[in-house]
Structure formats: structure tokens, C-alpha cells
Design a protein around this motif. Structure first.
Motif, PDB file in Angstrom:
ATOM      1  N   TYR A  42      21.947 -23.852  32.577  1.00 51.13           N
ATOM      2  CA  TYR A  42      21.798 -23.311  33.719  1.00 51.13           C
ATOM      3  C   TYR A  42      21.556 -23.799  34.972  1.00 51.13           C
ATOM      4  O   TYR A  42      20.693 -23.068  35.418  1.00 51.13           O
ATOM      5  N   GLY A  43      22.712 -23.728  35.032  1.00 53.62           N
ATOM      6  CA  GLY A  43      23.049 -24.138  36.650  1.00 53.62           C
ATOM      7  C   GLY A  43      21.951 -25.712  37.365  1.00 53.62           C
ATOM      8  O   GLY A  43      21.444 -24.628  38.358  1.00 53.62           O
ATOM      9  N   ARG A  44      21.200 -26.236  37.174  1.00 58.34           N
ATOM     10  CA  ARG A  44      20.173 -27.183  37.185  1.00 58.34           C
ATOM     11  C   ARG A  44      21.185 -28.250  37.907  1.00 58.34           C
ATOM     12  O   ARG A  44      21.224 -29.319  36.103  1.00 58.34           O
ATOM     13  N   PRO A  45      20.783 -28.741  38.624  1.00 51.40           N
ATOM     14  CA  PRO A  45      21.698 -30.132  38.912  1.00 51.40           C
ATOM     15  C   PRO A  45      20.945 -31.394  38.480  1.00 51.40           C
ATOM     16  O   PRO A  45      20.990 -32.639  38.312  1.00 51.40           O
ATOM     17  N   SER A  46      19.532 -31.237  39.335  1.00 48.82           N
ATOM     18  CA  SER A  46      18.492 -32.075  38.653  1.00 48.82           C
ATOM     19  C   SER A  46      19.044 -32.689  36.540  1.00 48.82           C
ATOM     20  O   SER A  46      18.351 -33.487  37.106  1.00 48.82           O
ATOM     21  N   TYR A  47      18.999 -32.035  35.888  1.00 51.39           N
ATOM     22  CA  TYR A  47      19.674 -32.147  34.806  1.00 51.39           C
ATOM     23  C   TYR A  47      20.605 -33.383  34.653  1.00 51.39           C
ATOM     24  O   TYR A  47      20.705 -34.338  33.935  1.00 51.39           O
ATOM     25  N   THR A  48      21.612 -32.874  35.496  1.00 51.99           N
ATOM     26  CA  THR A  48      23.121 -33.764  35.778  1.00 51.99           C
ATOM     27  C   THR A  48      22.649 -35.623  36.135  1.00 51.99           C
ATOM     28  O   THR A  48      22.588 -36.749  35.631  1.00 51.99           O
TER      29      THR A  48
END
Length: 142
Positions: A42-48
Motif C-alpha cells: 500500500y506504500g505506507r511507511p508507517s506500517y513499517t
């Protein structure tokens, strides 16, 4: 994620407390890997970032529970080795694929750190849980 939830629920609801702790540690690892995949998908770095926090707190929680349950007299030792092997086997390809997808830079370093923390945390928790079990009448202090 649902496929991993079935053995986790079985481990938590049946058997001794230490088996539930092993299942909790396995669930934390699966959730971390899913978060890494979702971060890239999803292109969400916050999930990392969430995966990084879980990779630190998951094994720490397992170690705390193992310490608290060390005095329990469970009749069956926990089988943490298969869960650890499965986690390490799944972590390596997910982390490599996530690092390639993230490209060179800070994001790839963060993903690699999550992978290292997952592997080290699971191996440490597995050794601790194996040591938390004792035979009835066995002196644990020497």
C-alpha cells in the motif's frame, strides 16, 4: 493472516500456559511480517514503524511472561522450536523482498532491522521458554 490465526488460537486456548505464550510470540511475528508486506503493498511507511515496534515489544513480552510463569509446574514442555523455525524461515524472504521493494535508503535499513529483531527475538524467546520448563522435583538453581 487468517491461516496463521488458527494455530495461534488453538495454542492459546488449549494446554498449559507456556504453550499460550509460544502462540502469542508466533502471532506477534506473523503480524510483523504482514505489516511489512502491507507497508510495501500500500506504500505506507508507517506500517513499517508499527512492525518495528512490535518486533521489539513482542519478544520482550514473551520473556516477561516466561519469567512470571517460570514457577508454574507444567506437565508438558512448550514446543517453541517449530514456531521459531517457521518464523525464521518466513522472515528471511519477506524481509529480502521488502528491502528490494523499498529500494536503497533508510526504509530498507528499517525493514532489515525489523527482520533482525524478529529473528533474534524469536530465538531468544525460544531458548528462554525451553529453559522455563523444569521436570517435577528438578532444582533450577543448580
Amino acid at each position: 493472516m487468517l491461516a496463521a490465526a488458527i494455530p495461534v488460537l488453538w495454542g492459546v486456548t488449549t494446554g498449559p500456559l507456556l504453550r499460550g505464550v509460544v502462540a502469542q510470540n508466533f502471532a506477534t511475528s506473523v503480524i510483523c511480517l504482514v505489516m511489512l508486506l502491507l507497508a510495501q503493498g500500500y506504500g505506507r511507511p508507517s506500517y513499517t514503524d508499527l512492525a518495528l515496534v512490535l518486533a521489539v515489544l513482542g519478544p520482550v513480552g514473551t520473556l516477561v511472561y516466561a519469567r512470571l510463569l517460570a514457577e508454574e509446574d507444567d506437565k508438558v514442555p512448550p514446543q517453541s522450536r517449530p514456531a521459531t523455525i517457521l518464523t525464521v524461515t518466513a522472515t528471511v524472504p519477506v524481509v529480502i523482498a521488502s528491502c528490494v521493494a523499498a529500494g536503497p535508503g533508510r526504509a530498507a535499513v528499517k525493514v532489515a532491522l525489523v527482520g533482525l529483531l524478529l529473528i533474534a527475538g524469536n530465538m531468544t524467546a525460544s531458548q528462554t521458554l525451553s529453559g522455563a520448563y523444569r521436570e517435577p522435583g528438578e532444582d533450577r538453581h543448580g
